[in-house]
Enzyme design. Structure first.
Site, PDB file in Angstrom:
ATOM      1  N   GLU A  22      -0.353  10.954   5.759  1.00  0.00           N
ATOM      2  CA  GLU A  22       0.385  10.472   6.953  1.00  0.00           C
ATOM      3  C   GLU A  22      -0.204   9.166   7.483  1.00  0.00           C
ATOM      4  O   GLU A  22      -0.189   8.921   8.687  1.00  0.00           O
ATOM      5  CB  GLU A  22       0.357  11.519   8.082  1.00  0.00           C
ATOM      6  CG  GLU A  22       1.356  12.613   7.959  1.00  0.00           C
ATOM      7  CD  GLU A  22       2.752  12.127   7.634  1.00  0.00           C
ATOM      8  OE1 GLU A  22       3.388  12.761   6.798  1.00  0.00           O
ATOM      9  OE2 GLU A  22       3.201  11.110   8.187  1.00  0.00           O
TER      10      GLU A  22
HETATM   11  C1  LIG Z   1      -2.528  16.207  -0.697  1.00  0.00           C
HETATM   12  C2  LIG Z   1      -1.709  14.996  -0.409  1.00  0.00           C
HETATM   13  C3  LIG Z   1      -0.421  15.134   0.046  1.00  0.00           C
HETATM   14  C4  LIG Z   1       0.375  14.000   0.293  1.00  0.00           C
HETATM   15  N1  LIG Z   1       1.681  14.168   0.694  1.00  0.00           N
HETATM   16  C5  LIG Z   1       2.500  13.071   0.737  1.00  0.00           C
HETATM   17  C6  LIG Z   1       3.901  13.222   0.974  1.00  0.00           C
HETATM   18  O1  LIG Z   1       4.395  14.317   1.206  1.00  0.00           O
HETATM   19  N2  LIG Z   1       4.677  12.114   0.932  1.00  0.00           N
HETATM   20  C7  LIG Z   1       4.174  10.877   0.676  1.00  0.00           C
HETATM   21  O2  LIG Z   1       4.947   9.929   0.649  1.00  0.00           O
HETATM   22  N3  LIG Z   1       2.848  10.703   0.468  1.00  0.00           N
HETATM   23  C8  LIG Z   1       2.004  11.767   0.489  1.00  0.00           C
HETATM   24  N4  LIG Z   1       0.662  11.611   0.243  1.00  0.00           N
HETATM   25  C9  LIG Z   1       0.141  10.273   0.013  1.00  0.00           C
HETATM   26  C10 LIG Z   1      -0.693   9.771   1.177  1.00  0.00           C
HETATM   27  O3  LIG Z   1       0.131   9.461   2.262  1.00  0.00           O
HETATM   28  C11 LIG Z   1      -1.503   8.590   0.658  1.00  0.00           C
HETATM   29  O4  LIG Z   1      -2.516   9.140  -0.171  1.00  0.00           O
HETATM   30  C12 LIG Z   1      -2.105   7.770   1.778  1.00  0.00           C
HETATM   31  O5  LIG Z   1      -1.103   7.072   2.466  1.00  0.00           O
HETATM   32  C13 LIG Z   1      -3.150   6.762   1.259  1.00  0.00           C
HETATM   33  O6  LIG Z   1      -2.667   6.035   0.177  1.00  0.00           O
HETATM   34  P1  LIG Z   1      -3.536   5.944  -1.166  1.00  0.00           P
HETATM   35  O7  LIG Z   1      -3.928   7.306  -1.552  1.00  0.00           O
HETATM   36  O8  LIG Z   1      -2.776   5.141  -2.128  1.00  0.00           O
HETATM   37  O9  LIG Z   1      -4.850   5.202  -0.729  1.00  0.00           O
HETATM   38  P2  LIG Z   1      -5.022   3.623  -0.616  1.00  0.00           P
HETATM   39  O10 LIG Z   1      -3.881   3.044   0.137  1.00  0.00           O
HETATM   40  O11 LIG Z   1      -5.345   3.064  -1.945  1.00  0.00           O
HETATM   41  O12 LIG Z   1      -6.295   3.531   0.325  1.00  0.00           O
HETATM   42  C14 LIG Z   1      -7.640   3.704  -0.160  1.00  0.00           C
HETATM   43  C15 LIG Z   1      -8.611   3.299   0.957  1.00  0.00           C
HETATM   44  O13 LIG Z   1      -8.425   1.919   1.296  1.00  0.00           O
HETATM   45  C16 LIG Z   1      -8.046   1.761   2.652  1.00  0.00           C
HETATM   46  N5  LIG Z   1      -7.021   0.746   2.738  1.00  0.00           N
HETATM   47  C17 LIG Z   1      -5.886   0.641   2.024  1.00  0.00           C
HETATM   48  N6  LIG Z   1      -5.170  -0.434   2.407  1.00  0.00           N
HETATM   49  C18 LIG Z   1      -5.855  -1.014   3.399  1.00  0.00           C
HETATM   50  C19 LIG Z   1      -5.634  -2.156   4.226  1.00  0.00           C
HETATM   51  N7  LIG Z   1      -4.555  -2.908   4.114  1.00  0.00           N
HETATM   52  N8  LIG Z   1      -6.552  -2.457   5.151  1.00  0.00           N
HETATM   53  C20 LIG Z   1      -7.669  -1.714   5.279  1.00  0.00           C
HETATM   54  N9  LIG Z   1      -7.938  -0.614   4.543  1.00  0.00           N
HETATM   55  C21 LIG Z   1      -7.035  -0.274   3.615  1.00  0.00           C
HETATM   56  C22 LIG Z   1      -7.524   3.123   3.098  1.00  0.00           C
HETATM   57  O14 LIG Z   1      -7.675   3.320   4.503  1.00  0.00           O
HETATM   58  C23 LIG Z   1      -8.380   4.077   2.267  1.00  0.00           C
HETATM   59  O15 LIG Z   1      -9.606   4.314   2.887  1.00  0.00           O
HETATM   60  C24 LIG Z   1      -0.158  12.723   0.065  1.00  0.00           C
HETATM   61  C25 LIG Z   1      -1.483  12.594  -0.368  1.00  0.00           C
HETATM   62  C26 LIG Z   1      -2.244  13.700  -0.617  1.00  0.00           C
HETATM   63  C27 LIG Z   1      -3.653  13.524  -1.104  1.00  0.00           C
END
Ligand SMILES: Cc1cc2nc3c(=O)[nH]c(=O)nc-3n(C[C@H](O)[C@H](O)[C@H](O)COP(=O)(O)OP(=O)(O)OC[C@H]3O[C@@H](n4cnc5c(N)ncnc54)[C@H](O)[C@@H]3O)c2cc1C
Length: 612
Positions: free
Chosen positions: A448
């Site tokens: 989220e």
């Molecule tokens: C169990 C689970 C259920 C989920 N359910 C859903 C769902 O139902 N629907 C859905 O759409 N998604 C879902 N997600 C996805 C979830 O919303 C994403 O994992 C989350 O938004 C983070 O994206 P990412 O994993 O690609 O991490 P990344 O975006 O790669 O982030 C990695 C790290 O870098 C930081 N970061 C990234 N970009 C920036 C920036 N611009 N500035 C500063 N810091 C940054 C982040 O804060 C984090 O610490 C789910 C994830 C999990 C693990």
């Protein structure tokens, strides 16, 4: 002993205190839009949900964790008992508590619906994700769909015939949602071919409902890059006309650290060119704005998950500490013949427990405060009330949503870690629920929108809304509250700390403005999380201190049956305020020093990179 410690528990006494003694929900009952609700109805719902959570989904929590979900022949099988629990949930109607009667719900206050959600998530957070997401989908369609879409989907979702998901994330588009590439090509009649792959989709497939309604963010031809080019589509897993699959394939499900009862799926839309979706409403490129509606509620929901799991972990630890006998009292520590005592009698265990209690009750209080702002705004709208008052309540909701999501989820995890510490070795093994609570709760700070994204939302958007009036109102409320708490001598030193914290918050908000104007955006990214935490500590202290004052008024007679409960509230408030508020003032000072070590350290200064 094990049996009892492992049973789900929630502190209904504290929920009732917050709703009725502290936040005055009673004023809203019996009047529009809650005209059909009386105090007895709220009590009956709270008791009923608690019983249901303890009896039906609580016992499935460990089963969901150990058995997990299985992908078989392209379909997800949920853990044993989940199907029956889903049916029982919708028969009982607990999911529609906050949904309007027009759409099949019970039209209750959000404060009651969220407290019910605490119990459902606390008993079995993985199970509760399926109906929680479905409800969010229903809300988006109700708010933005055409009348035909509302008629086709909302009631079926509210009654549990359909499940629902929210499909934003793609492999290369996580926090950067605007990078999503899933395509939507118009085929006429408001319909589109959907083509793309979404990852990490919670409840992406399951066997609980007849159909699953996916809300999918996708890009129409010629749409501009970024979030502005995204539109939102309703994509049923199975065609509504009964003609079978809508070409939505569950490619895999993830093997996770926690919430194993919740299927997290990779979904391929349009592998065979046959996936058809319909635009939500009639306008393209409104996807992010529409999703935001769901995201706000979903973010509050994640805060509730943090509270719920932490609350359950705290009460398990408390129960265990009362039963586990180990060592003599510290007052007799050199006496080999001294009787052994329950660990609850050891000062450090008491400290850990009070710390957990204060955080759980403070976060619960903050969530009820947020919910009551929503309910008061709804009541004012229903009675044609004062526009300025509505704006005030809406503004506080805007401000508090990222704070609740991030603080409750971070602290929720931390509280479960402390619960394991109270259990000692017994907490680290799977005989007790706290290790599962800990694993389940880690993801709350990630999905989220990660908690850093929440912090950026707070400092980059929410502080500036309405010309900064939301924060000003928050700080003015704090000062007013301090005036009324000052007469309570035991609270006065903590109230002074709260005022100092409020000052520090105001100064730090101005500092962000200065950094914006000077183009020092790196500092904003560096200090955003700290500011969110400062704001959360101040808000939680204010809620706890106000509760402590209400509690003092209630302990008038020595033999009051709830005297110990009220005393506990006062100890918790003072413990938290004295421990956490000095850090707010320090945080502001630290920001003023513009410490840049994390920015200035050379990349290779972190250590040898694999790519060197
Ligand atoms: C169990 C689970 C259920 C989920 N359910 C859903 C769902 O139902 N629907 C859905 O759409 N998604 C879902 N997600 C996805 C979830 O919303 C994403 O994992 C989350 O938004 C983070 O994206 P990412 O994993 O690609 O991490 P990344 O975006 O790669 O982030 C990695 C790290 O870098 C930081 N970061 C990234 N970009 C920036 C920036 N611009 N500035 C500063 N810091 C940054 C982040 O804060 C984090 O610490 C789910 C994830 C999990 C693990």
């Amino acid at each position: 002993m094990t049996q009892d410690v492992n049973r789900y528990r929630c502190d209904l006494r504290d929920i009732r205190f917050l709703l009725f003694e502290q936040f005055g929900l009673g004023d809203l009952l019996g009047k529009a839009p809650y005209q059909d609700w009386a105090r007895e109805d709220v009590d009956a719902v709270l008791d009923g949900v608690y019983q249901w959570a303890c009896d039906v989904i609580g016992p499935l929590n460990a089963v969901g964790d150990r058995v997990g979900c299985v992908l078989e022949n392209g379909r997800v099988k949920t853990p044993p008992g989940f199907k029956e629990a889903w049916r029982s949930l919708y028969q009982a109607g607990w999911r529609g508590l906050g949904v309007s009667p027009e759409h099949g719900g019970q039209g209750g206050p959000m404060a009651v619906a969220l407290m019910a959600s605490e119990m459902m998530s606390g008993a079995n957070t993985a199970f509760n994700m399926y109906p929680g997401l479905a409800q969010g989908v229903g809300e988006v369609i109700t708010a933005f769909g055409t009348p035909a879409q509302v008629a086709a989907y909302t009631r079926k979702i509210v009654t549990g015939a359909y499940g629902g998901t929210m499909c934003l994330t793609e492999a290369h588009a996580g926090s950067d949602v605007g990078a999503a590439l899933t395509r939507a090509t118009p085929i006429g009649d408001g319909k589109y071919h959907i083509d793309g792959t979404k990852v990490f989709i919670s409840g992406g497939d399951h066997d609980l409902a007849d159909n699953i309604i996916h809300l999918v963010l996708a890009r129409t031809p010629d749409a501009p890059p970024g979030t502005k080019g995204l539109s939102l589509f309703i994509v049923p897993r199975d065609r509504l006309d009964g003609s079978g699959s809508n070409d939505v394939i569950t490619q895999s499900i993830e093997h996770k650290m926690g919430i194993n009862g919740s299927a997290t799926a990779v979904l391929r839309f349009g592998e065979n060119g046959n996936c058809v979706g319909e635009l939500v409403g009639t306008e393209e490129r409104r996807g992010m704005a529409q999703m935001f509606k769901m995201m706000n509620l979903a973010r509050i929901g994640v805060g509730v998950q943090g509270l719920a799991v932490a609350g359950a972990a705290y009460l398990s630890a408390l129960e265990y500490a009362g039963q586990r006998v180990q060592g003599p009292s510290i007052k007799a520590w050199k006496d080999a013949n001294a009787p052994k005592v329950p660990i609850l009698q050891h000062p450090n265990v008491r400290r850990m427990l009070l710390d957990m209690k204060a955080r759980v009750e403070g976060i619960r209080g903050l969530i009820v405060k947020l919910a009551v702002h929503l309910d008061r705004a709804a009541a004012l709208r229903a009675s044609g009330g004062d526009a300025a008052a509505i704006e005030y309540h809406d503004g506080q909701v805007d401000l508090l949503v990222p704070v609740v999501k991030a603080y409750a989820s971070d602290q929720g995890f931390q509280i479960t870690v402390n619960a394991i510490q109270v259990f000692g070795g017994a907490g680290y093994i799977k005989d007790h629920p706290v290790e599962q609570h800990c694993r389940d709760s880690k993801v709350f700070s990630i999905y989220e929108g990660t908690n850093h994204i929440q912090a950026l939302d707070l400092v980059g958007r929410k502080l500036g809304l309405r010309g900064g009036a939301n924060l000003q109102s928050f700080l003015a409320d704090l000062r007013r509250q301090a005036e009324s708490l000052r007469g309570d001598p035991e609270l006065a030193p903590a109230v002074d700390r709260m005022l100092a914290a409020g000052e520090a918050l105001g100064q730090s908000a101005m500092r962000f403005l200065g950094w914006f104007q000077q183009g020092k955006t790196e500092l904003i990214g560096l200090y955003a999380n700290r500011f969110l935490e400062m704001m959360a500590r101040t808000a939680v202290s204010s809620v706890l201190l106000e509760g402590a004052h209400v509690a003092a008024r209630a302990i008038v007679a020595d033999d009051h049956p709830d005297r110990a409960y009220y005393q506990g509230k006062r100890h918790a408030a003072l413990h938290y305020a004295h421990l956490e508020l000095p850090g707010v003032v320090d945080g502001a000072r630290f920001m003023g020093e513009e410490m840049r070590h994390s920015l200035d350290i050379p990349d290779s200064g972190f250590g040898r990179l694999v790519t060197d």
